[in-house]
Design a protein around this motif. Structure first.
Motif, mmCIF file in Angstrom:
data_model
loop_
_atom_site.group_PDB
_atom_site.id
_atom_site.type_symbol
_atom_site.label_atom_id
_atom_site.label_comp_id
_atom_site.label_asym_id
_atom_site.label_seq_id
_atom_site.Cartn_x
_atom_site.Cartn_y
_atom_site.Cartn_z
ATOM 1 N N LEU A 53 0.738 -1.087 -0.290
ATOM 2 C CA LEU A 53 0.086 0.120 -0.098
ATOM 3 C C LEU A 53 0.774 1.189 -0.086
ATOM 4 O O LEU A 53 0.396 2.186 -0.661
ATOM 5 N N THR A 54 2.049 1.188 0.672
ATOM 6 C CA THR A 54 2.864 2.555 0.785
ATOM 7 C C THR A 54 3.516 2.516 -0.753
ATOM 8 O O THR A 54 3.628 3.722 -1.208
ATOM 9 N N ALA A 55 3.902 1.529 -1.280
ATOM 10 C CA ALA A 55 4.486 1.506 -2.665
ATOM 11 C C ALA A 55 3.383 2.309 -3.544
ATOM 12 O O ALA A 55 3.831 2.839 -4.414
ATOM 13 N N HIS A 56 2.090 1.800 -3.520
ATOM 14 C CA HIS A 56 1.135 2.313 -4.509
ATOM 15 C C HIS A 56 1.163 3.751 -4.143
ATOM 16 O O HIS A 56 0.846 4.565 -4.811
ATOM 17 N N ALA A 57 1.076 4.529 -2.691
ATOM 18 C CA ALA A 57 0.948 5.681 -2.326
ATOM 19 C C ALA A 57 2.180 6.689 -2.851
ATOM 20 O O ALA A 57 2.008 7.779 -3.448
ATOM 21 N N MET A 58 3.327 5.996 -3.014
ATOM 22 C CA MET A 58 4.640 6.490 -3.373
ATOM 23 C C MET A 58 4.098 6.710 -5.031
ATOM 24 O O MET A 58 4.749 7.851 -5.554
ATOM 25 N N GLY A 59 3.571 5.932 -5.742
ATOM 26 C CA GLY A 59 3.353 5.850 -7.238
ATOM 27 C C GLY A 59 2.365 7.168 -7.434
ATOM 28 O O GLY A 59 2.567 8.019 -8.196
ATOM 29 N N ASP A 60 1.533 7.265 -6.367
ATOM 30 C CA ASP A 60 0.319 8.456 -6.668
ATOM 31 C C ASP A 60 1.194 9.794 -6.288
ATOM 32 O O ASP A 60 0.884 10.819 -6.916
ATOM 33 N N ALA A 61 1.965 9.733 -5.367
ATOM 34 C CA ALA A 61 2.821 10.899 -5.049
ATOM 35 C C ALA A 61 3.758 11.572 -6.256
ATOM 36 O O ALA A 61 3.973 12.482 -6.505
ATOM 37 N N GLU A 62 4.325 10.366 -6.814
ATOM 38 C CA GLU A 62 5.162 10.605 -8.076
ATOM 39 C C GLU A 62 4.460 11.045 -9.070
ATOM 40 O O GLU A 62 4.790 11.978 -9.991
#
Length: 217
Positions: A53-62
């Motif tokens: 879930l954190t990796a997905h949120a990092m993709g959204d931030a990018e």
């Protein structure tokens, strides 16, 4: 975003293609990131699920960073949406990492987490594109885009065409379908037979408000 979770999620990416979002990956990420497992468990009580879930949120931030710096002025709105979706896919990185996450969140007890992550991506895109709706449209726009994005991800996972041309065509067709649906709604609003029903729907929608800032997630 939690700095320790980001470090762990980043470290996990090298292991996910081989071991999935698993306990093995979680422990390897702890070792690679230099984070004691006891501390990692405090920040990630669900282990690798929290890292996914954190990796997905990092993709959204990018994606937010990319859209903030992109010049979209020469694009039609549907082109902006398509551009944003393709940028999000690119920000996801290794397709095998996404494939493993897709399998993880297909599990019944994690389906709600996966749906929430996709919703957050749709919200990221609409917010970045300047959506100002504050009624039922706020929800319907995100729900529709979440469906478009989720289906495009599944198509993208199996696409081996140069420059992802097949994925782009698939996405264009999905967006065209949404646009046709919206055009049908407009015709229903103008039709004397269906206008009363559409007017009632509009009144109900006006009474539904979007979440306050900070509540969308």
């Amino acid at each position: 975003m939690n700095e320790i979770r980001e470090r762990l999620a980043t470290a996990a990416l090298a292991h996910v293609p081989f071991d999935g979002w698993s306990e093995t990956t979680f422990r390897a990420a702890c070792a690679d990131a230099g984070v004691p497992e006891s501390l990692a468990r405090v920040h990630c009580p669900r282990g690798a699920v929290d890292l996914a879930l954190t990796a997905h949120a990092m993709g959204d931030a990018e994606l937010r960073r990319r859209l903030a710096s992109a010049d979209l002025s020469g694009m039609r709105f549907r082109e902006r949406v398509a551009f944003a979706v393709m940028q999000r896919l690119d920000a996801a990185g290794d397709r095998e990492v996404v494939r493993r996450a897709t399998a993880l969140f297909a599990l019944p007890h994690l389906a709600a987490d996966g749906a929430r992550a996709i919703w957050q991506t749709a919200d990221t895109i609409w917010t970045a594109l300047g959506d100002t709706s504050d009624d039922l449209n706020w929800y319907s726009k995100r729900a529709i885009l979440a469906g478009v994005y989720a289906s495009t991800v599944l198509y993208w996972l199996g696409d081996d065409t140069p420059d992802l041309s097949a994925t782009r065509d698939f996405l264009d067709r999905r967006i065209a379908g949404v646009m046709a649906f919206e055009a049908t709604k407009a015709r229903l609003r103008d039709n004397p037979l269906t206008r009363p029903l559409m007017t009632l729907q509009a009144r109900i929608a006006a009474g539904i408000k979007a979440p306050r800032t900070g509540d969308a997630a």
